[in-house]
Motif scaffolding. Structure first.
Motif, PDB file in Angstrom:
ATOM      1  N   ARG A  75      -8.046   0.866   5.923  1.00 43.36           N
ATOM      2  CA  ARG A  75      -7.210  -0.248   5.491  1.00 43.36           C
ATOM      3  C   ARG A  75      -6.194   0.202   4.450  1.00 43.36           C
ATOM      4  NH1 ARG A  75     -11.772  -3.585   6.569  1.00 43.36           N
ATOM      5  NH2 ARG A  75     -12.771  -2.956   4.621  1.00 43.36           N
ATOM      6  N   SER A  95      -2.165   0.275   5.033  1.00 44.62           N
ATOM      7  CA  SER A  95      -1.334  -0.458   4.070  1.00 44.62           C
ATOM      8  C   SER A  95      -0.225   0.435   3.516  1.00 44.62           C
ATOM      9  CB  SER A  95      -2.208  -0.997   2.937  1.00 44.62           C
ATOM     10  OG  SER A  95      -1.420  -1.660   1.965  1.00 44.62           O
ATOM     11  N   LYS A 113       2.372   0.937   6.296  1.00 41.38           N
ATOM     12  CA  LYS A 113       3.243  -0.225   6.452  1.00 41.38           C
ATOM     13  C   LYS A 113       4.324  -0.247   5.383  1.00 41.38           C
ATOM     14  CE  LYS A 113      -0.161  -3.386   8.526  1.00 41.38           C
ATOM     15  NZ  LYS A 113      -0.931  -4.645   8.306  1.00 41.38           N
TER      16      LYS A 113
END
Length: 311
Positions: free
Chosen positions: A271, A275, A278
């Motif tokens: 995760r 993140s 992104k």
């Protein structure tokens, strides 16, 4: 006001054209066929892209005609539009882009996603992207340098679309990523890995073709014009933005992508890795938009080399 409209429409055409070429091409080389066909986001993105190219090209024809005629009212007159279409190279290019985009839009709407469809869209994107070069500064050089400059400009457009169209695809995939879904994790990592080598090639071609273009657009004798003309300052800004994109792309390839690979078996680490990815892709996209905006303005200005002719 008309000049700002022309620049805005050029930016819309540039942004949509890179997606029209680069995104379906990415679907062909960046993902396995089954994984690419399982994606649901390409169709709406490509529909929007084709529509933007068509509308912005048609509006660009009117806007450019209005600039030449002196007002929008004059630019909308059949005689003015007729002269732009039959008496200049710009008019046919606008019509060509709009026509190809409409045909591509029909293809996307009327057929199911397939590798054959994406191949046709790539061909459409190649023509649309090249059309900016053959009606711009790349086609203005006369004498023996005409074709080298034109080829360099076309390669520059294609390599930019290769990079930026893939960037749009990667950002879309990262934004739609489902944390903890093994298939989504694998496909996103595969996409990043698939683009890494092609991205390096695109950057290399951009640099080499950019040097060729700069030779003709600036030249050794007029290098001082980089700091005495608006075109020169914008070129410096473009190079700075390109350097930022290279740095972000290098971070994605050599840091974030390997980090994601090592975190595939740990949901918490994954995760965090996604993140960061992104965020990096979003920043790179914003920088790319700023770069395209600079290019849109540069396309309306006389290059530094025009100082030799007193233009």
């Amino acid at each position: 006001m008309l000049d700002l409209l022309v620049i805005g429409l050029r930016l819309a055409q540039y942004g949509a054209a890179v997606i029209l070429l680069g995104t379906p091409l990415f679907l062909l080389y960046g993902l396995r066929a089954t994984d690419a066909l399982a994606q649901t986001w390409p169709r709406p993105l490509l529909v929007a892209t084709c529509a933007v190219v068509a509308v912005a090209s048609a509006a660009g024809l009117v806007a450019q005609t209005s600039v030449m005629a002196g007002s929008i009212i004059e630019g909308l007159k059949p005689a003015s539009l007729g002269f732009m279409i039959t008496g200049t190279t710009l008019g046919p290019a606008f019509l060509l882009r709009a026509g190809i985009a409409l045909a591509a839009l029909a293809l996307v709407l009327l057929s199911q996603p397939s590798r054959r469809q994406w191949m046709v869209l790539v061909v459409a994107g190649l023509v649309v992207s090249a059309s900016f070069a053959w009606t711009g500064h790349g086609a203005a050089t006369e004498g023996p340098g005409h074709y080298p400059h034109l080829v360099g400009a076309i390669l520059h457009s294609w390599s930019a679309a290769l990079w930026l169209g893939a960037l749009a695809a990667l950002l879309t995939m990262a934004s739609r990523h489902r944390p903890g879904d093994p298939v989504s994790d694998r496909v996103l990592h595969q996409a990043l890995h698939g683009f890494s080598g092609v991205g390096t090639l695109a950057a290399a071609v951009l640099i080499l073709s950019g040097l060729v273009n700069s030779w003709f657009m600036v030249g050794v004798d007029q290098i001082g014009g980089l700091v005495t003309t608006l075109y020169g300052w914008l070129l410096i800004a473009k190079l700075g933005l390109f350097g930022m994109m290279l740095a972000l792309a290098a971070s994605n390839r050599f840091h974030l992508t390997p980090g994601m690979a090592s975190a595939l078996d740990d949901p918490d680490d994954l995760r965090v890795a996604v993140s960061r990815l992104k965020c990096s892709l979003a920043i790179e996209t914003l920088v790319a938009l700023a770069l395209l905006a600079v290019v849109a303005v540069m396309g309306t200005l006389a290059p530094v080399s025009a100082m030799d002719m007193g233009l």
